[in-house]
Design a protein around this motif. Sequence first.
Motif, mmCIF file in Angstrom:
data_model
loop_
_atom_site.group_PDB
_atom_site.id
_atom_site.type_symbol
_atom_site.label_atom_id
_atom_site.label_comp_id
_atom_site.label_asym_id
_atom_site.label_seq_id
_atom_site.Cartn_x
_atom_site.Cartn_y
_atom_site.Cartn_z
ATOM 1 N N LEU A 278 0.756 -0.999 0.116
ATOM 2 C CA LEU A 278 0.017 -0.101 -0.005
ATOM 3 C C LEU A 278 1.034 1.153 0.275
ATOM 4 N N CYS A 279 0.260 2.186 -0.628
ATOM 5 C CA CYS A 279 0.954 3.627 -0.511
ATOM 6 C C CYS A 279 0.800 4.398 0.946
ATOM 7 N N PRO A 280 1.803 5.167 1.360
ATOM 8 C CA PRO A 280 1.787 6.016 2.289
ATOM 9 C C PRO A 280 0.268 6.543 2.511
ATOM 10 N N GLY A 281 -0.165 6.400 3.632
ATOM 11 C CA GLY A 281 -1.572 6.947 3.917
ATOM 12 C C GLY A 281 -3.059 5.883 3.880
ATOM 13 N N ALA A 282 -2.592 4.974 2.789
ATOM 14 C CA ALA A 282 -3.797 3.725 2.601
ATOM 15 C C ALA A 282 -3.873 2.938 3.839
ATOM 16 N N ASP A 283 -4.781 2.133 4.179
ATOM 17 C CA ASP A 283 -4.998 1.290 5.321
ATOM 18 C C ASP A 283 -5.851 0.054 4.779
ATOM 19 N N TRP A 284 -5.509 -1.146 5.030
ATOM 20 C CA TRP A 284 -6.027 -2.228 4.904
ATOM 21 C C TRP A 284 -7.743 -2.322 5.579
ATOM 22 N N SER A 285 -7.417 -1.836 6.823
ATOM 23 C CA SER A 285 -8.909 -2.057 7.526
ATOM 24 C C SER A 285 -9.821 -1.300 6.678
ATOM 25 N N HIS A 286 -9.427 0.058 6.290
ATOM 26 C CA HIS A 286 -10.507 0.939 5.674
ATOM 27 C C HIS A 286 -10.826 0.238 4.443
ATOM 28 N N MET A 287 -10.092 -0.429 3.703
ATOM 29 C CA MET A 287 -10.637 -0.952 2.496
ATOM 30 C C MET A 287 -11.444 -2.117 2.833
ATOM 31 N N ARG A 288 -11.205 -2.874 4.118
ATOM 32 C CA ARG A 288 -12.428 -3.868 4.233
ATOM 33 C C ARG A 288 -13.961 -3.014 4.637
ATOM 34 N N SER A 289 -13.486 -2.062 5.113
ATOM 35 C CA SER A 289 -14.834 -1.353 5.678
ATOM 36 C C SER A 289 -15.558 -0.523 4.508
ATOM 37 N N HIS A 290 -14.846 -0.189 3.602
ATOM 38 C CA HIS A 290 -15.397 0.581 2.649
ATOM 39 C C HIS A 290 -15.132 0.228 1.261
ATOM 40 N N PRO A 291 -15.120 -1.211 0.950
ATOM 41 C CA PRO A 291 -14.557 -1.525 -0.527
ATOM 42 C C PRO A 291 -15.164 -0.777 -1.779
ATOM 43 N N ASP A 292 -16.149 -0.411 -1.312
ATOM 44 C CA ASP A 292 -17.103 0.287 -2.620
ATOM 45 C C ASP A 292 -16.235 1.714 -3.202
ATOM 46 N N GLN A 293 -15.408 2.098 -2.186
ATOM 47 C CA GLN A 293 -14.449 3.472 -2.524
ATOM 48 C C GLN A 293 -13.321 3.128 -3.505
ATOM 49 N N TYR A 294 -12.920 1.690 -3.581
ATOM 50 C CA TYR A 294 -11.648 1.230 -4.291
ATOM 51 C C TYR A 294 -11.805 0.653 -5.430
ATOM 52 N N ARG A 295 -10.939 0.631 -6.597
ATOM 53 C CA ARG A 295 -11.115 -0.306 -7.455
ATOM 54 C C ARG A 295 -9.647 -0.872 -8.024
ATOM 55 N N VAL A 296 -9.879 -2.184 -8.482
ATOM 56 C CA VAL A 296 -8.737 -2.925 -8.997
ATOM 57 C C VAL A 296 -8.395 -2.693 -10.376
ATOM 58 N N GLU A 297 -7.452 -2.417 -10.845
ATOM 59 C CA GLU A 297 -7.149 -1.958 -12.274
ATOM 60 C C GLU A 297 -5.897 -3.066 -12.687
ATOM 61 N N ILE A 298 -6.173 -3.504 -14.027
ATOM 62 C CA ILE A 298 -4.981 -4.298 -14.578
ATOM 63 C C ILE A 298 -5.068 -3.593 -15.915
ATOM 64 N N LEU A 299 -3.470 -3.166 -16.329
ATOM 65 C CA LEU A 299 -3.384 -2.616 -17.592
ATOM 66 C C LEU A 299 -2.324 -3.196 -18.284
ATOM 67 N N MET A 300 -2.105 -3.249 -19.387
ATOM 68 C CA MET A 300 -0.922 -3.598 -20.345
ATOM 69 C C MET A 300 -0.951 -2.691 -21.484
ATOM 70 N N SER A 301 0.026 -3.141 -22.306
ATOM 71 C CA SER A 301 0.183 -2.227 -23.616
ATOM 72 C C SER A 301 -0.974 -2.823 -24.744
ATOM 73 N N ARG A 302 -1.465 -1.823 -25.395
ATOM 74 C CA ARG A 302 -2.519 -2.345 -26.304
ATOM 75 C C ARG A 302 -1.794 -3.104 -27.393
ATOM 76 N N GLN A 303 -2.167 -4.197 -27.921
ATOM 77 C CA GLN A 303 -1.583 -5.365 -28.773
ATOM 78 C C GLN A 303 -1.919 -5.127 -30.137
ATOM 79 N N PRO A 304 -0.918 -5.201 -30.922
ATOM 80 C CA PRO A 304 -1.261 -5.444 -32.459
ATOM 81 C C PRO A 304 -1.997 -6.631 -32.790
ATOM 82 N N THR A 305 -2.465 -6.826 -33.918
ATOM 83 C CA THR A 305 -3.402 -7.934 -34.022
ATOM 84 C C THR A 305 -2.988 -8.825 -35.603
ATOM 85 N N SER A 306 -3.534 -9.639 -35.747
ATOM 86 C CA SER A 306 -3.099 -10.444 -36.971
ATOM 87 C C SER A 306 -3.738 -9.830 -38.259
#
Length: 209
Positions: free
Chosen positions: A157-185
């Motif tokens: 976690l980054c400074p100031g973030a807290d696991w317990s706050h995430m458990r009690s307020h999960p709707d305030q957080y999002r999981v993001e997965i990113l990657m380079s956009r891929q060329p196609t065939s």
Amino acid sequence: MTDQSVRGLLCVAVAVAAAFGLAGCASHGTKPAAATPPQQQTTSAPQVFQHRSYACGSGIAPPVAASTLGDPVRLAITKTEFSDNRITATFKIDSANPTEVLTYPVSPTPPTILLTEAGHVVGRQKPLKSGAVDGSPAEMRPIGRHPYTSSLTVDELCPGADWSHMRSHPDQYRVEILMSRQPTSGPQTGPPATYLADPLTTASAQLAR
């Protein structure tokens, strides 16, 4: 002073003015030099300067777009789990085109997980102890027939973030997965090798309890 002497002094003055580029002695028929046009601005910094570190408190730098069902190469989060002090997300890379393949590992930005709050990074996966590349050759994954699935974990976690706050307020957080956009065939959806920007595709999901 004779006329010949005056003409001589005038010639010397003209020569000196020409040597120092004085405009007063320029010919009336000479056009001023054209101004250099300003350089065109690109949409993002060149890749060599575009070190995507995803610093705490920052957002995901453009160019970036959410993956959609219409993309030739699609990225999606299929499951998130919150256990102890870690968040694990399972993701899938696939294509509606049965002949589509994915060059793996993805480059220059491989699948990367972030935890965000109001669009700002508050958690990441701990960096590997070694940044060395294993040297394995790239693989061609037939994602049109067999989706590629894997998982990534937020365990720092980054400074100031807290696991317990995430458990009690999960709707305030999002999981993001990113990657380079891929060329196609088919038609190229990613940049050619000579293009310096690194456009990203992202998938996100609300943090589950």
